[in-house]
Design a protein around this motif. Sequence first.
Motif, PDB file in Angstrom:
ATOM      1  N   GLN A  23     -39.095 149.338  11.812  1.00 49.89           N
ATOM      2  CA  GLN A  23     -38.194 148.323  11.293  1.00 49.89           C
ATOM      3  C   GLN A  23     -38.959 147.404  10.352  1.00 49.89           C
ATOM      4  OE1 GLN A  23     -35.027 148.337  12.021  1.00 49.89           O
ATOM      5  NE2 GLN A  23     -34.297 146.413  11.156  1.00 49.89           N
ATOM      6  N   LEU A  24     -38.380 147.170   9.199  1.00 47.71           N
ATOM      7  CA  LEU A  24     -39.008 146.320   8.194  1.00 47.71           C
ATOM      8  C   LEU A  24     -38.328 144.959   8.218  1.00 47.71           C
ATOM      9  CD1 LEU A  24     -41.214 146.832   6.047  1.00 47.71           C
ATOM     10  CD2 LEU A  24     -39.386 147.219   4.410  1.00 47.71           C
ATOM     11  N   GLN A  25     -39.119 143.894   8.152  1.00 42.90           N
ATOM     12  CA  GLN A  25     -38.569 142.544   8.088  1.00 42.90           C
ATOM     13  C   GLN A  25     -39.019 141.870   6.799  1.00 42.90           C
ATOM     14  OE1 GLN A  25     -39.859 140.764  11.827  1.00 42.90           O
ATOM     15  NE2 GLN A  25     -37.882 141.230  12.748  1.00 42.90           N
ATOM     16  N   LEU A  26     -38.108 141.153   6.179  1.00 43.10           N
ATOM     17  CA  LEU A  26     -38.365 140.480   4.925  1.00 43.10           C
ATOM     18  C   LEU A  26     -38.016 139.008   5.063  1.00 43.10           C
ATOM     19  CD1 LEU A  26     -36.641 143.108   2.604  1.00 43.10           C
ATOM     20  CD2 LEU A  26     -39.076 142.930   3.081  1.00 43.10           C
ATOM     21  N   VAL A  27     -38.892 138.139   4.566  1.00 39.37           N
ATOM     22  CA  VAL A  27     -38.652 136.705   4.622  1.00 39.37           C
ATOM     23  C   VAL A  27     -38.886 136.113   3.241  1.00 39.37           C
ATOM     24  CG1 VAL A  27     -39.314 134.521   5.665  1.00 39.37           C
ATOM     25  CG2 VAL A  27     -39.335 136.609   7.047  1.00 39.37           C
ATOM     26  N   GLU A  28     -37.843 135.496   2.682  1.00 40.76           N
ATOM     27  CA  GLU A  28     -37.952 134.854   1.375  1.00 40.76           C
ATOM     28  C   GLU A  28     -38.323 133.388   1.532  1.00 40.76           C
ATOM     29  OE1 GLU A  28     -34.143 137.498   1.086  1.00 40.76           O
ATOM     30  OE2 GLU A  28     -35.055 136.108   2.516  1.00 40.76           O
ATOM     31  N   SER A  29     -38.980 132.857   0.525  1.00 40.39           N
ATOM     32  CA  SER A  29     -39.274 131.429   0.479  1.00 40.39           C
ATOM     33  C   SER A  29     -39.443 131.012  -0.968  1.00 40.39           C
ATOM     34  CB  SER A  29     -40.535 131.106   1.285  1.00 40.39           C
ATOM     35  OG  SER A  29     -41.650 131.777   0.749  1.00 40.39           O
ATOM     36  N   GLY A  30     -39.441 129.699  -1.203  1.00 36.98           N
ATOM     37  CA  GLY A  30     -39.710 129.195  -2.538  1.00 36.98           C
ATOM     38  C   GLY A  30     -38.507 128.678  -3.300  1.00 36.98           C
ATOM     39  N   GLY A  31     -37.333 128.798  -2.719  1.00 39.05           N
ATOM     40  CA  GLY A  31     -36.151 128.289  -3.404  1.00 39.05           C
ATOM     41  C   GLY A  31     -36.129 126.767  -3.417  1.00 39.05           C
ATOM     42  N   GLY A  32     -35.175 126.218  -4.169  1.00 39.91           N
ATOM     43  CA  GLY A  32     -35.050 124.775  -4.220  1.00 39.91           C
ATOM     44  C   GLY A  32     -34.203 124.332  -5.383  1.00 39.91           C
ATOM     45  N   LEU A  33     -34.265 123.044  -5.652  1.00 39.02           N
ATOM     46  CA  LEU A  33     -33.527 122.432  -6.756  1.00 39.02           C
ATOM     47  C   LEU A  33     -34.472 122.195  -7.926  1.00 39.02           C
ATOM     48  CD1 LEU A  33     -31.043 120.952  -7.951  1.00 39.02           C
ATOM     49  CD2 LEU A  33     -31.865 118.888  -6.782  1.00 39.02           C
ATOM     50  N   VAL A  34     -34.066 122.636  -9.105  1.00 39.22           N
ATOM     51  CA  VAL A  34     -34.907 122.489 -10.283  1.00 39.22           C
ATOM     52  C   VAL A  34     -34.018 122.153 -11.475  1.00 39.22           C
ATOM     53  CG1 VAL A  34     -34.813 124.960 -10.836  1.00 39.22           C
ATOM     54  CG2 VAL A  34     -36.749 123.591 -11.635  1.00 39.22           C
ATOM     55  N   GLN A  35     -34.562 121.413 -12.416  1.00 38.93           N
ATOM     56  CA  GLN A  35     -33.807 121.063 -13.613  1.00 38.93           C
ATOM     57  C   GLN A  35     -33.768 122.235 -14.586  1.00 38.93           C
ATOM     58  OE1 GLN A  35     -35.558 117.497 -15.243  1.00 38.93           O
ATOM     59  NE2 GLN A  35     -34.456 116.174 -13.821  1.00 38.93           N
ATOM     60  N   PRO A  36     -32.757 122.295 -15.437  1.00 37.89           N
ATOM     61  CA  PRO A  36     -32.727 123.335 -16.465  1.00 37.89           C
ATOM     62  C   PRO A  36     -34.014 123.346 -17.277  1.00 37.89           C
ATOM     63  CG  PRO A  36     -30.630 122.214 -16.392  1.00 37.89           C
ATOM     64  CD  PRO A  36     -31.551 121.446 -15.479  1.00 37.89           C
ATOM     65  N   GLY A  37     -34.518 124.530 -17.523  1.00 36.58           N
ATOM     66  CA  GLY A  37     -35.782 124.693 -18.234  1.00 36.58           C
ATOM     67  C   GLY A  37     -36.989 124.728 -17.326  1.00 36.58           C
ATOM     68  N   GLY A  38     -36.782 124.432 -16.051  1.00 29.19           N
ATOM     69  CA  GLY A  38     -37.880 124.414 -15.107  1.00 29.19           C
ATOM     70  C   GLY A  38     -38.224 125.788 -14.569  1.00 29.19           C
ATOM     71  N   SER A  39     -39.167 125.800 -13.612  1.00 36.20           N
ATOM     72  CA  SER A  39     -39.661 127.056 -13.049  1.00 36.20           C
ATOM     73  C   SER A  39     -39.688 126.992 -11.526  1.00 36.20           C
ATOM     74  CB  SER A  39     -41.085 127.340 -13.547  1.00 36.20           C
ATOM     75  OG  SER A  39     -41.118 127.484 -14.948  1.00 36.20           O
ATOM     76  N   LEU A  40     -39.563 128.153 -10.927  1.00 34.67           N
ATOM     77  CA  LEU A  40     -39.748 128.334  -9.491  1.00 34.67           C
ATOM     78  C   LEU A  40     -40.405 129.680  -9.268  1.00 34.67           C
ATOM     79  CD1 LEU A  40     -36.353 127.208  -7.846  1.00 34.67           C
ATOM     80  CD2 LEU A  40     -38.567 126.085  -7.597  1.00 34.67           C
ATOM     81  N   ARG A  41     -41.127 129.796  -8.166  1.00 30.80           N
ATOM     82  CA  ARG A  41     -41.665 131.094  -7.771  1.00 30.80           C
ATOM     83  C   ARG A  41     -41.168 131.415  -6.370  1.00 30.80           C
ATOM     84  NH1 ARG A  41     -47.819 133.327  -6.817  1.00 30.80           N
ATOM     85  NH2 ARG A  41     -47.629 132.060  -4.938  1.00 30.80           N
TER      86      ARG A  41
END
Length: 121
Positions: free
Chosen positions: A1-19
């Motif tokens: 069984q494979l488990q996946l966990v995402e992280s790094g989301g959030g609120l950002v202004q237009p033109g900004g960056s997230l990873r």
Amino acid sequence: QLQLVESGGGLVQPGGSLRLSCAASGFGSNNYVIGWFRQAPGKEREGVSCISFSGVKTYAASVKGRFTISRDKDKNTVYLQMNSLKPEDTAIYYCAAGEFYGLRPTGYDYWGQGTQVTVSS
């Protein structure tokens, strides 16, 4: 069984960056294709990008040139670097693992819980 966990989301202004990060655990996690998908309210889930175990990458036209997918096999983690973000990128972002390469959600067997990305001023 494979488990996946995402992280790094959030609120950002237009033109900004997230990873975003997708940490995989379980037998053979590096042998799977890993894809990033997103789903906005009232819309179908769509493929954003995917990367094969050998490093082949594909991007949706809407994100090409702005998003970059990468894979760290030692850490069993796939990243999605998102630059020049737009309000229309707002969605829940999911990572998924599967054996078939491509951006169709039906080709993936294992899914994370998702992480919210909101692009707003």
